[in-house]
Every structure is written in C-alpha cells, then in structure tokens.
Write a protein that holds these residues in place. Sequence first.
Motif, mmCIF file in Angstrom:
data_model
loop_
_atom_site.group_PDB
_atom_site.id
_atom_site.type_symbol
_atom_site.label_atom_id
_atom_site.label_comp_id
_atom_site.label_asym_id
_atom_site.label_seq_id
_atom_site.Cartn_x
_atom_site.Cartn_y
_atom_site.Cartn_z
ATOM 1 N N PHE A 104 -30.856 48.138 17.406
ATOM 2 C CA PHE A 104 -29.648 47.921 18.205
ATOM 3 C C PHE A 104 -29.522 46.487 18.695
ATOM 4 O O PHE A 104 -28.493 45.835 18.505
ATOM 5 N N VAL A 105 -30.569 45.983 19.335
ATOM 6 C CA VAL A 105 -30.504 44.645 19.941
ATOM 7 C C VAL A 105 -30.311 43.566 18.886
ATOM 8 O O VAL A 105 -29.470 42.672 19.033
ATOM 9 N N THR A 106 -31.086 43.641 17.822
ATOM 10 C CA THR A 106 -31.057 42.557 16.845
ATOM 11 C C THR A 106 -29.841 42.585 15.914
ATOM 12 O O THR A 106 -29.547 41.583 15.266
ATOM 13 N N THR A 107 -29.135 43.716 15.847
ATOM 14 C CA THR A 107 -27.926 43.755 15.013
ATOM 15 C C THR A 107 -26.645 43.570 15.825
ATOM 16 O O THR A 107 -25.594 43.271 15.255
ATOM 17 N N THR A 108 -26.736 43.750 17.139
ATOM 18 C CA THR A 108 -25.518 43.599 17.959
ATOM 19 C C THR A 108 -25.450 42.261 18.688
ATOM 20 O O THR A 108 -24.351 41.768 18.958
ATOM 21 N N ASN A 109 -26.599 41.646 19.010
ATOM 22 C CA ASN A 109 -26.495 40.388 19.773
ATOM 23 C C ASN A 109 -25.898 39.231 18.977
ATOM 24 O O ASN A 109 -25.266 38.356 19.562
ATOM 25 N N PRO A 110 -26.041 39.188 17.626
ATOM 26 C CA PRO A 110 -25.318 38.131 16.904
ATOM 27 C C PRO A 110 -23.807 38.262 17.048
ATOM 28 O O PRO A 110 -23.097 37.258 17.115
ATOM 29 N N VAL A 111 -23.327 39.512 17.112
ATOM 30 C CA VAL A 111 -21.889 39.745 17.285
ATOM 31 C C VAL A 111 -21.440 39.198 18.639
ATOM 32 O O VAL A 111 -20.365 38.593 18.763
ATOM 33 N N ILE A 112 -22.279 39.398 19.656
ATOM 34 C CA ILE A 112 -21.971 38.871 20.992
ATOM 35 C C ILE A 112 -21.970 37.343 20.952
ATOM 36 O O ILE A 112 -21.115 36.692 21.564
ATOM 37 N N THR A 113 -22.926 36.763 20.211
ATOM 38 C CA THR A 113 -22.964 35.304 20.054
ATOM 39 C C THR A 113 -21.682 34.799 19.406
ATOM 40 O O THR A 113 -21.080 33.824 19.866
ATOM 41 N N PHE A 114 -21.235 35.471 18.348
ATOM 42 C CA PHE A 114 -20.004 35.078 17.672
ATOM 43 C C PHE A 114 -18.825 35.108 18.635
ATOM 44 O O PHE A 114 -17.974 34.220 18.655
ATOM 45 N N PHE A 115 -18.789 36.172 19.438
ATOM 46 C CA PHE A 115 -17.678 36.354 20.373
ATOM 47 C C PHE A 115 -17.642 35.229 21.407
ATOM 48 O O PHE A 115 -16.582 34.649 21.696
ATOM 49 N N ILE A 116 -18.809 34.900 21.966
ATOM 50 C CA ILE A 116 -18.890 33.844 22.985
ATOM 51 C C ILE A 116 -18.509 32.496 22.388
ATOM 52 O O ILE A 116 -17.732 31.734 22.985
ATOM 53 N N ILE A 117 -19.062 32.188 21.196
ATOM 54 C CA ILE A 117 -18.742 30.924 20.526
ATOM 55 C C ILE A 117 -17.246 30.835 20.226
ATOM 56 O O ILE A 117 -16.627 29.778 20.381
ATOM 57 N N SER A 118 -16.649 31.952 19.812
ATOM 58 C CA SER A 118 -15.217 31.969 19.505
ATOM 59 C C SER A 118 -14.390 31.660 20.741
ATOM 60 O O SER A 118 -13.376 30.945 20.679
ATOM 61 N N LEU A 119 -14.825 32.177 21.891
ATOM 62 C CA LEU A 119 -14.106 31.912 23.140
ATOM 63 C C LEU A 119 -14.248 30.452 23.555
ATOM 64 O O LEU A 119 -13.287 29.822 24.010
ATOM 65 N N ILE A 120 -15.465 29.911 23.390
ATOM 66 C CA ILE A 120 -15.715 28.524 23.790
ATOM 67 C C ILE A 120 -14.933 27.552 22.906
ATOM 68 O O ILE A 120 -14.317 26.601 23.388
ATOM 69 N N THR A 121 -14.976 27.799 21.599
ATOM 70 C CA THR A 121 -14.305 26.893 20.657
ATOM 71 C C THR A 121 -12.831 27.238 20.467
ATOM 72 O O THR A 121 -12.090 26.487 19.842
ATOM 73 N N ARG A 122 -12.444 28.407 20.994
ATOM 74 C CA ARG A 122 -11.069 28.911 20.827
ATOM 75 C C ARG A 122 -10.702 29.014 19.352
ATOM 76 O O ARG A 122 -9.581 28.753 18.936
ATOM 77 N N ASN A 123 -11.717 29.394 18.573
ATOM 78 C CA ASN A 123 -11.537 29.531 17.129
ATOM 79 C C ASN A 123 -11.724 30.995 16.754
ATOM 80 O O ASN A 123 -12.761 31.402 16.234
ATOM 81 N N ILE A 124 -10.714 31.802 17.064
ATOM 82 C CA ILE A 124 -10.779 33.234 16.800
ATOM 83 C C ILE A 124 -9.982 33.534 15.533
ATOM 84 O O ILE A 124 -8.767 33.687 15.554
ATOM 85 N N THR A 125 -10.691 33.581 14.399
ATOM 86 C CA THR A 125 -10.056 33.809 13.110
ATOM 87 C C THR A 125 -9.995 35.306 12.798
ATOM 88 O O THR A 125 -10.598 36.134 13.495
ATOM 89 N N ILE A 126 -9.285 35.639 11.714
ATOM 90 C CA ILE A 126 -9.188 37.043 11.288
ATOM 91 C C ILE A 126 -10.568 37.571 10.912
ATOM 92 O O ILE A 126 -10.938 38.696 11.265
#
Length: 292
Positions: A104-126
């Motif tokens: 659970f932890v190792t397959t879901t935390n990258p998704v959380i990382t992607f989400f945070i980076i997308s918010l910071i960079t404001r680069n939310i692609t399809i």
Amino acid sequence: MKNNILEEKKIFTLMIFAMITWGLAWTSASILNNYLNYFNLVFLRFLLGFISLFPFVYKKLNLLKRIERSSIINIISMSILFFIYNYCFFKGTHVGKPGFGGVFVTTTNPVITFFIISLITRNITINRTLGIIIGVIGGLIILNISNGFDQLLLDENKYFILCSFIWGIMTVIMSYGQKEIDSFLYIAMCYLGTTIIAFFFTDINQISQILSYDIMFYINLFLASIGAMSFGTSIYIYATPRLGPIQTSVFIFSVPFVALITANIALGEAIKYNVIIGGVLSMISIFIVNRD
C-alpha cells in the motif's frame, strides 16, 4: 554526455538494491516490534543510520558553517517528518500486516508525490490526472474499501495511510533541501535530528537490555537500520535531486513484491488478490504519470 549516462546508470543500479532493502525492512520491522517499543526502535534505527554515515561525512562538517537558514529549516522539517513516519511505520507493522503495508505505502505514495508536484508546478496534465485517479482506485482496492469506508479508520490501515501521505510530502521536501548542501551531509543531519527527537521519547531501561537479545534481533535491526536506512534511504535521498522526485518515486514500485514475498515466507502472511490487483493498478498509474 557520456559521463552523465554512466552516472545515471550507476544511480539506477543503486536504486534497485536500495528498494530491495526497503522491501525487506517491512518484515524486519514487524519482527523487531517483539523486542522494543516504537520510540526505542526509531531511536536505534536513526542512531545506527547516523553512525554508519558519519565516516563518509565528517570531513564535510565544515560546510555546515556556511549553511543557509532555509536548509536548516528543511532539515528540521525532515527530521520531524522522519520521526512521525517511522513511528507510524513500526506501529503499522505491529498492529497491521507488513506485506500489506509494503504494498500500500510504496504504490500509493508516488501518486501523492505526483499530485503535490503538479500543484506546485501547476502542471496538471490529462496523463497526470488519469494516473492519479487510477492510483487512488488502486489504493482503495488494496484497503478493501468494498467493505465500507470505515476501513480507512482501522488501526491496521490508518498508520499505513499516514505513512504514504508523509513520505509523499517528504519526497518533495528533500528534493529542495539538497540544492544548497551536500547530499550525504544533508542525509546525515536529518538522521541526527531524528535521533535527537526520538531520544526524548526513549525508554533507556529497555534499550539497556538489548545485549541480552538473540541473533534474530540483531539481524533484523541491521536490515532495518544499516540496510534500509544507511543504504536504502540514503541512496533514495541522493537520487531524488539528480533524477527528479517523480522518476525517483517510480523505483518504489519494485518494493511491494519484495515486501509481500518476505512477509509470506518469514511471517506466513497470506497474499490476497485485492492487494495484488490494487498494487498493479497503482503501478500502472505511476507508469501513466511518468510518461509526461
């Protein structure tokens, strides 16, 4: 250009071995819970991690004289998050199933990382949006949410959920923290900071009895500290600013297989279909997001 390719290949190889040590650490943590309380385990884990790194950084200590205030704040923040994460890590592997937690932890935390980076960079692609949605679905399947959302509040699940969110945040923070300070010095200072924080919660009387423990304690303490911490986490932190937080997170998807297999062999933990299906979906989500 050639040197950059060789350096990248070296980091890739080290990351593969680092992720293996992480996978083994979930089962080791569960075994160590039979010997010491959570706070003592966090203290010993980071103390040994710092001591084993010290020979590699002591000549660089003079660099701390020129450390920026922002780096100090970053290290303190990381130390606090390391402490909280590892408390949840040990407690989660005690009240829950380590193989399940490793998936659970190792397959879901990258998704959380992607989400945070997308918010910071404001680069939310399809691609990122689709990947995050699939990742969330994968995480919910692992948690067996078909039995109701109250699964999120169960002790055996909630500590792993906290681990996933905390590590996702840490991945982003550590990628910024090494821009003005040597990577291994940064790692060592984070370990030292966490050791100091954990010290105030330790039971010295219990720690003083570790010399009477059997060989299984020392083997698993080595795997959880020197193996997963000094080598595994250090390589992960070192690789993050060089490969980028998103690409580094992708390597984490190799951990679930090691965690599941070792927990099954050492602890007899059953491998359930919902964990496998959810884990595969989360890995697919990581692949989709990484295509950007």
